[in-house]
Design a protein around this motif. Structure first.
Motif, PDB file in Angstrom:
ATOM      1  N   LYS A  88      22.534 -10.614  -4.409  1.00 59.53           N
ATOM      2  CA  LYS A  88      22.228  -9.439  -4.580  1.00 59.53           C
ATOM      3  C   LYS A  88      21.378  -8.727  -3.432  1.00 59.53           C
ATOM      4  CE  LYS A  88      19.202  -6.608  -7.594  1.00 59.53           C
ATOM      5  NZ  LYS A  88      18.237  -6.348  -8.851  1.00 59.53           N
ATOM      6  N   GLU A  89      21.934  -7.486  -2.988  1.00 58.94           N
ATOM      7  CA  GLU A  89      21.374  -6.809  -1.577  1.00 58.94           C
ATOM      8  C   GLU A  89      20.183  -5.924  -2.029  1.00 58.94           C
ATOM      9  OE1 GLU A  89      23.831  -5.772   1.996  1.00 58.94           O
ATOM     10  OE2 GLU A  89      23.801  -4.036   0.889  1.00 58.94           O
ATOM     11  N   TYR A  90      19.350  -5.918  -1.230  1.00 62.58           N
ATOM     12  CA  TYR A  90      18.266  -5.222  -1.499  1.00 62.58           C
ATOM     13  C   TYR A  90      17.835  -4.175  -0.155  1.00 62.58           C
ATOM     14  CZ  TYR A  90      16.876  -8.392  -4.909  1.00 62.58           C
ATOM     15  OH  TYR A  90      17.085  -9.307  -5.930  1.00 62.58           O
ATOM     16  N   ILE A  91      17.633  -2.922  -0.324  1.00 61.98           N
ATOM     17  CA  ILE A  91      17.272  -2.176   0.848  1.00 61.98           C
ATOM     18  C   ILE A  91      15.886  -2.616   1.103  1.00 61.98           C
ATOM     19  CG2 ILE A  91      16.812   0.291   1.837  1.00 61.98           C
ATOM     20  CD1 ILE A  91      19.073   1.102   0.015  1.00 61.98           C
ATOM     21  N   ASP A  92      15.456  -2.877   2.339  1.00 59.28           N
ATOM     22  CA  ASP A  92      14.182  -3.596   2.544  1.00 59.28           C
ATOM     23  C   ASP A  92      13.152  -2.389   3.195  1.00 59.28           C
ATOM     24  OD1 ASP A  92      11.891  -4.698   3.161  1.00 59.28           O
ATOM     25  OD2 ASP A  92      12.843  -5.901   5.034  1.00 59.28           O
ATOM     26  N   CYS A  93      12.443  -1.655   2.140  1.00 61.43           N
ATOM     27  CA  CYS A  93      11.462  -0.700   2.416  1.00 61.43           C
ATOM     28  C   CYS A  93       9.972  -1.410   2.688  1.00 61.43           C
ATOM     29  CB  CYS A  93      11.541   0.288   1.255  1.00 61.43           C
ATOM     30  SG  CYS A  93      12.952   1.391   1.664  1.00 61.43           S
ATOM     31  N   LEU A  94      10.034  -2.671   2.552  1.00 61.12           N
ATOM     32  CA  LEU A  94       8.628  -3.412   2.810  1.00 61.12           C
ATOM     33  C   LEU A  94       8.515  -3.701   4.316  1.00 61.12           C
ATOM     34  CD1 LEU A  94       6.122  -4.587   2.048  1.00 61.12           C
ATOM     35  CD2 LEU A  94       7.449  -6.461   1.139  1.00 61.12           C
ATOM     36  N   GLY A  95       9.709  -4.126   4.740  1.00 55.55           N
ATOM     37  CA  GLY A  95      10.058  -4.575   6.167  1.00 55.55           C
ATOM     38  C   GLY A  95       8.907  -5.509   6.834  1.00 55.55           C
ATOM     39  N   GLY A  96       8.761  -6.457   5.746  1.00 58.69           N
ATOM     40  CA  GLY A  96       7.837  -7.707   6.215  1.00 58.69           C
ATOM     41  C   GLY A  96       6.591  -7.278   6.422  1.00 58.69           C
ATOM     42  N   PHE A  97       5.965  -6.169   5.757  1.00 58.81           N
ATOM     43  CA  PHE A  97       4.806  -5.526   5.990  1.00 58.81           C
ATOM     44  C   PHE A  97       4.738  -4.811   7.443  1.00 58.81           C
ATOM     45  CE2 PHE A  97       3.595  -8.906   2.919  1.00 58.81           C
ATOM     46  CZ  PHE A  97       3.248  -8.082   1.956  1.00 58.81           C
ATOM     47  N   ILE A 423      -5.562  -3.139   0.784  1.00 58.97           N
ATOM     48  CA  ILE A 423      -6.783  -2.444   0.274  1.00 58.97           C
ATOM     49  C   ILE A 423      -6.843  -1.649  -0.811  1.00 58.97           C
ATOM     50  CG2 ILE A 423      -8.819  -1.431   1.488  1.00 58.97           C
ATOM     51  CD1 ILE A 423      -8.379  -3.966   2.885  1.00 58.97           C
ATOM     52  N   ASN A 424      -5.783  -0.861  -0.920  1.00 58.96           N
ATOM     53  CA  ASN A 424      -5.764   0.313  -1.908  1.00 58.96           C
ATOM     54  C   ASN A 424      -4.521  -0.019  -2.638  1.00 58.96           C
ATOM     55  OD1 ASN A 424      -5.514   2.601  -3.332  1.00 58.96           O
ATOM     56  ND2 ASN A 424      -5.404   4.091  -1.510  1.00 58.96           N
ATOM     57  N   SER A 425      -4.527  -0.718  -3.954  1.00 57.03           N
ATOM     58  CA  SER A 425      -3.568  -1.228  -4.693  1.00 57.03           C
ATOM     59  C   SER A 425      -3.037   0.011  -5.496  1.00 57.03           C
ATOM     60  CB  SER A 425      -4.068  -2.317  -5.596  1.00 57.03           C
ATOM     61  OG  SER A 425      -5.143  -1.953  -6.391  1.00 57.03           O
ATOM     62  N   LYS A 426      -3.530   1.045  -5.665  1.00 56.15           N
ATOM     63  CA  LYS A 426      -2.738   2.255  -6.214  1.00 56.15           C
ATOM     64  C   LYS A 426      -1.643   2.604  -5.427  1.00 56.15           C
ATOM     65  CE  LYS A 426      -6.259   5.007  -6.896  1.00 56.15           C
ATOM     66  NZ  LYS A 426      -7.269   5.976  -7.457  1.00 56.15           N
ATOM     67  N   THR A 427      -1.560   2.223  -4.020  1.00 56.13           N
ATOM     68  CA  THR A 427      -0.605   2.991  -3.299  1.00 56.13           C
ATOM     69  C   THR A 427       0.534   1.875  -3.015  1.00 56.13           C
ATOM     70  OG1 THR A 427      -2.425   4.230  -2.301  1.00 56.13           O
ATOM     71  CG2 THR A 427      -0.213   3.999  -0.922  1.00 56.13           C
ATOM     72  N   ILE A 428       1.637   2.307  -3.138  1.00 57.62           N
ATOM     73  CA  ILE A 428       2.876   1.242  -2.548  1.00 57.62           C
ATOM     74  C   ILE A 428       3.277   1.936  -0.978  1.00 57.62           C
ATOM     75  CG2 ILE A 428       3.504   0.419  -4.620  1.00 57.62           C
ATOM     76  CD1 ILE A 428       6.017   2.453  -4.471  1.00 57.62           C
ATOM     77  N   ARG A 429       3.804   1.099  -0.300  1.00 56.78           N
ATOM     78  CA  ARG A 429       3.980   1.592   1.306  1.00 56.78           C
ATOM     79  C   ARG A 429       5.782   1.492   1.186  1.00 56.78           C
ATOM     80  NH1 ARG A 429       1.494  -3.024   4.459  1.00 56.78           N
ATOM     81  NH2 ARG A 429       0.936  -3.777   2.527  1.00 56.78           N
ATOM     82  N   ILE A 430       6.068   2.499   2.057  1.00 58.40           N
ATOM     83  CA  ILE A 430       7.599   2.692   2.547  1.00 58.40           C
ATOM     84  C   ILE A 430       7.540   2.272   4.087  1.00 58.40           C
ATOM     85  CG2 ILE A 430       9.459   3.859   2.443  1.00 58.40           C
ATOM     86  CD1 ILE A 430       8.941   3.553  -0.412  1.00 58.40           C
ATOM     87  N   GLU A 431       8.035   1.123   4.633  1.00 54.91           N
ATOM     88  CA  GLU A 431       8.113   0.953   5.857  1.00 54.91           C
ATOM     89  C   GLU A 431       9.538   0.115   6.263  1.00 54.91           C
ATOM     90  OE1 GLU A 431       4.745  -1.082   7.523  1.00 54.91           O
ATOM     91  OE2 GLU A 431       3.241  -0.030   6.449  1.00 54.91           O
ATOM     92  N   PRO A 432      10.581   0.844   6.229  1.00 59.98           N
ATOM     93  CA  PRO A 432      11.640   0.280   6.329  1.00 59.98           C
ATOM     94  C   PRO A 432      12.041   0.107   7.844  1.00 59.98           C
ATOM     95  CG  PRO A 432      12.123   2.688   6.120  1.00 59.98           C
ATOM     96  CD  PRO A 432      10.625   2.239   5.971  1.00 59.98           C
TER      97      PRO A 432
END
Length: 457
Positions: A88-97, A423-432
């Motif tokens: 299964k392929e995933y678009i990586d928008c976490l980018g290893g932090f 630090i802010n768990s209400k926020t998800i990051r987009i870092e592709p």
């Protein structure tokens, strides 16, 4: 003379370990694995985390089933995507932090590392190693202002540690100002600058002399400088993220960083910019300091600095500050810092960023991505509090932690990898990857909108 039972047992154990190692190394050689091999790897991975790594990760991971026997196990990557063992392929928008700025396994970075490995892997520590000198020269050319001398590390927290020690060597001052919602790492020195109590409390007391003020509040910063001067605890340095990453992608108020720079100059303190996450083109400039027209005395780099292929970090400082290490360069050292493989990766990474104009691309694609995400959130204001960002460093803040987690899990189930911030768990990051295509951006936005409609407020 016979072998005693203990020795015989140890020899047998060694044989079993060697058999296991041979099996694992054989799997590493393979580009693809069979269904049977994939099942074995998954079982070994889950059991290994439970018995030998940390079982807490199995509770934390959204990729592990409630029964704990199946998990998405990553196996290969390329471009802007990763694949798990099941294909299964995933678009990586976490980018290893934030480490995959030039994409996964960029061929130019991989080739540089392989070429160096074919000649020499690590340095002797005694002779002069050429790539370290060449990389330091390149950094002096591309970093802001008069930053000139570089010290190489293996990670972001090591870069921050080096920066703090360098600032202490520069003067006899011991007070540092950091900010609320800051994240600078988790080793004792960097953790002293980090702001989240959950990470700090078990290890108190940390390094003395740290004050935390509200990020973006220049009046509080000024009053803290004044108070420190009045009580004889003059500030050695201010450590800041130009844009807070783990704090939830927090962009400072207009003029804030320039005012902090002016305060540092007024009181004779150093400005340390932690660009571990914002550096290497992530925000639309090679370094976020350029966005705000600010030149720090010390800049900290890591994460994407090694192109997502090798771990390497750096501290770059102006000559006035760095000269405190001239007399004895062994005041602060690390065995693997600036090793040839890491330096080769960093040199190739900088080449890719410049050659492919990835900082500029980050600005363009990031603006498009941000606007499309905002459009997709219309009608879901009861769930989404704010979407903000700069370049391809984007944060989606929800009204509750639970919503953020469910959106993150829903996107994962649909082939998009995202994660929260520490630090802010209400926020998800987009870092592709800065090379993410517009088609992939549209796919991510479509899935985000679909998941938002399914998640309860």
């Amino acid at each position: 003379m016979g072998i005693d039972l203990q020795t015989e047992k140890q020899l047998k154990n060694n044989e079993n370990v060697q058999d296991y190692l041979n099996k694992v190394l054989g799997l590493i050689e393979k580009e693809t694995v069979t269904a049977e091999e994939a099942e074995w790897i998954t079982k070994e991975t889950v059991n290994g985390f439970r018995e030998n790594v940390n079982p807490g990760f199995l509770e934390y991971r959204k990729t592990v089933t409630s029964g704990g026997q199946f998990a998405a196990v990553e196996w290969s990557d390329s471009g802007s995507c990763i694949k798990d063992l099941q294909g299964k392929e995933y678009i990586d928008c976490l980018g290893g932090f934030g480490i995959y700025n030039v994409g996964h396994r960029h061929p130019k970075v991989v080739k540089a590392v392989q070429d160096q490995l074919n000649r020499q892997a690590l340095h002797t520590q005694d002779l002069l190693d050429p790539l370290r000198a060449m990389l330091a020269k390149v950094l002096a050319e591309i970093t802001p202002g008069d930053l000139k001398y570089a010290f190489f590390t293996n990670s972001g927290t090591e870069s921050v540690e080096a920066a703090l020690k360098l600032a202490k060597m520069y003067s006899d001052r011991t007070t540092f100002i950091s900010t609320t919602k800051a994240f600078h790492g988790k080793s004792l020195g960097s953790l002293s600058g980090t702001a989240k109590g959950m990470f700090r409390k078990p290890f108190l007391p940390l390094i003395p002399g740290f004050r935390h003020v509200a990020y973006g509040d220049i009046d509080m910063m000024r009053k803290t400088f004044e108070a420190c001067a009045l009580v004889g605890e003059d500030v050695a340095g201010v450590i800041l993220e130009p844009i807070q990453g783990e704090g939830g992608i927090i962009i400072p108020p207009a003029g804030y960083l320039k005012e902090v720079r002016a305060l540092c100059d007024e009181y004779g303190a150093l400005l340390i910019l932690d660009e571990v996450q914002t550096g290497m083109g992530r925000t639309g400039k090679m370094f976020a300091a350029e966005l705000f027209d600010v030149v720090p005395d010390i800049i900290c780099l890591a994460k994407a600095f090694g192109g997502g292929v090798m771990p390497i970090g750096a501290v770059v400082a102006n000559e006035k500050v760095f000269s405190s290490w001239f007399e004895n360069p062994f005041m602060h050292t690390t065995t693997f810092g600036g090793n040839p493989l890491g330096c080769a990766a960093a040199l190739a990474t900088i080449s890719v960023l410049l050659e492919e104009k990835l900082p500029e691309r980050s600005a363009e694609v990031g603006e498009y991505f941000l606007n499309e995400l905002r459009k997709a959130s219309v009608g879901f204001e009861d769930k989404v509090l704010e979407i903000r960002g700069q370049g391809l460093m984007i944060g989606i803040e929800f009204h509750k932690d639970e919503i953020g987690y469910e959106v993150s899990k829903g996107m994962f189930d649909n082939g998009v990898l995202v994660a929260g911030t520490l630090i802010n768990s209400k926020t998800i990051r987009i870092e592709p990857s800065l090379k993410i295509s517009y088609e992939e951006v549209d796919q991510v936005v479509s899935i985000f909108k679909q998941v938002l409609a399914q998640v309860e407020a």
